[in-house]
Design a protein around this motif. Structure first.
Motif, PDB file in Angstrom:
ATOM      1  N   ILE A 127     -10.650  -2.110   0.954  1.00 16.00           N
ATOM      2  CA  ILE A 127     -10.638  -0.734   0.463  1.00 16.00           C
ATOM      3  C   ILE A 127     -10.120  -0.672  -0.975  1.00 16.00           C
ATOM      4  CG2 ILE A 127      -9.527   1.529   0.771  1.00 16.00           C
ATOM      5  CD1 ILE A 127      -9.578   0.914   3.819  1.00 16.00           C
ATOM      6  N   LEU A 128      -9.094  -1.463  -1.268  1.00 19.05           N
ATOM      7  CA  LEU A 128      -8.498  -1.463  -2.605  1.00 19.05           C
ATOM      8  C   LEU A 128      -9.274  -2.335  -3.594  1.00 19.05           C
ATOM      9  CD1 LEU A 128      -4.709  -1.719  -1.660  1.00 19.05           C
ATOM     10  CD2 LEU A 128      -5.898   0.292  -2.570  1.00 19.05           C
ATOM     11  N   TYR A 138      -7.188   8.649  -7.140  1.00 14.94           N
ATOM     12  CA  TYR A 138      -7.211   7.545  -6.177  1.00 14.94           C
ATOM     13  C   TYR A 138      -6.391   7.831  -4.932  1.00 14.94           C
ATOM     14  CZ  TYR A 138      -8.857   5.625 -10.515  1.00 14.94           C
ATOM     15  OH  TYR A 138      -9.554   5.439 -11.676  1.00 14.94           O
ATOM     16  N   GLU A 177       0.833  -1.201   0.000  1.00 13.26           N
ATOM     17  CA  GLU A 177       0.000   0.000   0.000  1.00 13.26           C
ATOM     18  C   GLU A 177       0.867   1.251   0.000  1.00 13.26           C
ATOM     19  OE1 GLU A 177      -2.537  -3.110   2.120  1.00 13.26           O
ATOM     20  OE2 GLU A 177      -0.444  -2.655   1.837  1.00 13.26           O
ATOM     21  N   ASP A 236      -7.147   9.463  -2.244  1.00 14.83           N
ATOM     22  CA  ASP A 236      -7.898   9.235  -1.006  1.00 14.83           C
ATOM     23  C   ASP A 236      -8.013   7.746  -0.707  1.00 14.83           C
ATOM     24  OD1 ASP A 236      -8.213  11.954  -0.665  1.00 14.83           O
ATOM     25  OD2 ASP A 236     -10.225  12.013  -1.535  1.00 14.83           O
ATOM     26  N   THR A 237      -8.174   6.946  -1.751  1.00 14.87           N
ATOM     27  CA  THR A 237      -8.211   5.492  -1.562  1.00 14.87           C
ATOM     28  C   THR A 237      -6.864   4.995  -1.081  1.00 14.87           C
ATOM     29  OG1 THR A 237      -9.829   5.332  -3.347  1.00 14.87           O
ATOM     30  CG2 THR A 237      -8.749   3.293  -2.676  1.00 14.87           C
ATOM     31  N   TRP A 238      -5.791   5.528  -1.678  1.00 17.43           N
ATOM     32  CA  TRP A 238      -4.441   5.157  -1.225  1.00 17.43           C
ATOM     33  C   TRP A 238      -4.278   5.452   0.265  1.00 17.43           C
ATOM     34  CZ3 TRP A 238      -0.890   8.638   0.863  1.00 17.43           C
ATOM     35  CH2 TRP A 238       0.360   8.086   1.188  1.00 17.43           C
ATOM     36  N   ALA A 282      -6.303   3.093   2.498  1.00 22.47           N
ATOM     37  CA  ALA A 282      -5.729   1.748   2.538  1.00 22.47           C
ATOM     38  C   ALA A 282      -4.490   1.704   3.428  1.00 22.47           C
ATOM     39  CB  ALA A 282      -5.394   1.277   1.129  1.00 22.47           C
ATOM     40  N   ALA A 309      -5.308   0.734  -6.760  1.00 27.42           N
ATOM     41  CA  ALA A 309      -6.674   1.260  -6.796  1.00 27.42           C
ATOM     42  C   ALA A 309      -7.068   1.636  -8.218  1.00 27.42           C
ATOM     43  CB  ALA A 309      -6.801   2.463  -5.868  1.00 27.42           C
TER      44      ALA A 309
END
Length: 226
Positions: free
Chosen positions: A62-63, A163, A16, A165-167, A170, A24
């Motif tokens: 999440i990913l 992505y 991550e 925010d996803t990173w 995670a 992501a």
């Protein structure tokens, strides 16, 4: 299973931290993605193996990963040994990734350096039909390296602006590592902020919000070149 993209991590959270934004993005674009960890990180200053497995599962959710596994090699002893190479090569034959992303050689952590050489050997022997490895031979189409604790000169930058925010979510799913008292300059909230800032810097070079760097051992063929 045949994955489009597999990231190998020495410990939970390394994938991550190194290329979570890329994972992501790849998933959002319809690719099958996975993370294979080599150890449980049982020697880490913070967090138990059980906690870290739970955190890894949450980060996988999440990913949107299609696969997450752990070979449970001894933490602190990741090396290019015949036993570890054979087990990892077998895993590659089972997962059959098209693109393989592994730790960069340049790093202060011996496990990251050891994992780099281990992964390269395993990818080589996974492709040899006569190698003493279980399963049908498999050759990855493309190999990349992601940075850890040392800076690298990238050969490829991936736009992960949409992505980021996803990173971050995670990465922060690994709560035992990044909340509470800092264990080091990297195992802390400040370390996460620094890695996000680096992504911002790489993105700025390309005129995008955030980008993640990768290194290729081979030249990349791009048409047109201009």
């Amino acid at each position: 299973m045949s994955l489009d993209l597999l990231v190998i991590a020495p410990h939970p959270d390394d994938a991550e931290l190194g290329c979570g934004g890329l994972l992501a993005r790849a998933k959002a674009e319809g690719l099958s993605t996975g993370i294979l960890e080599l150890s449980l990180g049982e020697m880490s200053t913070k967090g138990t193996p059980e906690e870290r497995l739970e955190e890894a599962a949450e980060a996988a959710r999440i990913l949107g990963l299609d696969y997450r596994g752990n070979l449970r090699f001894p933490d602190g002893s990741l090396r290019d040994t015949p036993e570890q190479v054979a087990r990892l090569a077998h895993a590659l034959r089972e997962l059959r990734p098209a693109v393989l992303i592994v730790p960069h050689e340049s790093d202060r952590h011996p496990d990251h350096t050891g994992a780099h050489h281990l992964c390269r050997s395993a990818a080589h022997f996974a492709a040899l039909p006569r190698a003493r490895v279980e399963g049908e031979a498999h050759r990855v189409s493309r190999l990349f390296f992601y940075p850890g604790n040392y800076p690298v000169t990238p050969t490829l930058l991936v736009d992960v602006s949409a992505y980021i925010d996803t990173w971050e979510a995670a990465v922060l799913a690994h709560r035992s590592q990044f909340f509470g008292e800092a264990a080091s300059e990297t195992v802390s909230l400040a370390g996460v902020e620094a890695r996000k800032a680096l992504r911002r810097q790489w993105g700025n070079y390309l005129g995008v919000g955030y980008a993640e760097p990768l290194v290729s051992p081979l030249p990349l063929l791009t048409v047109p070149w201009y």
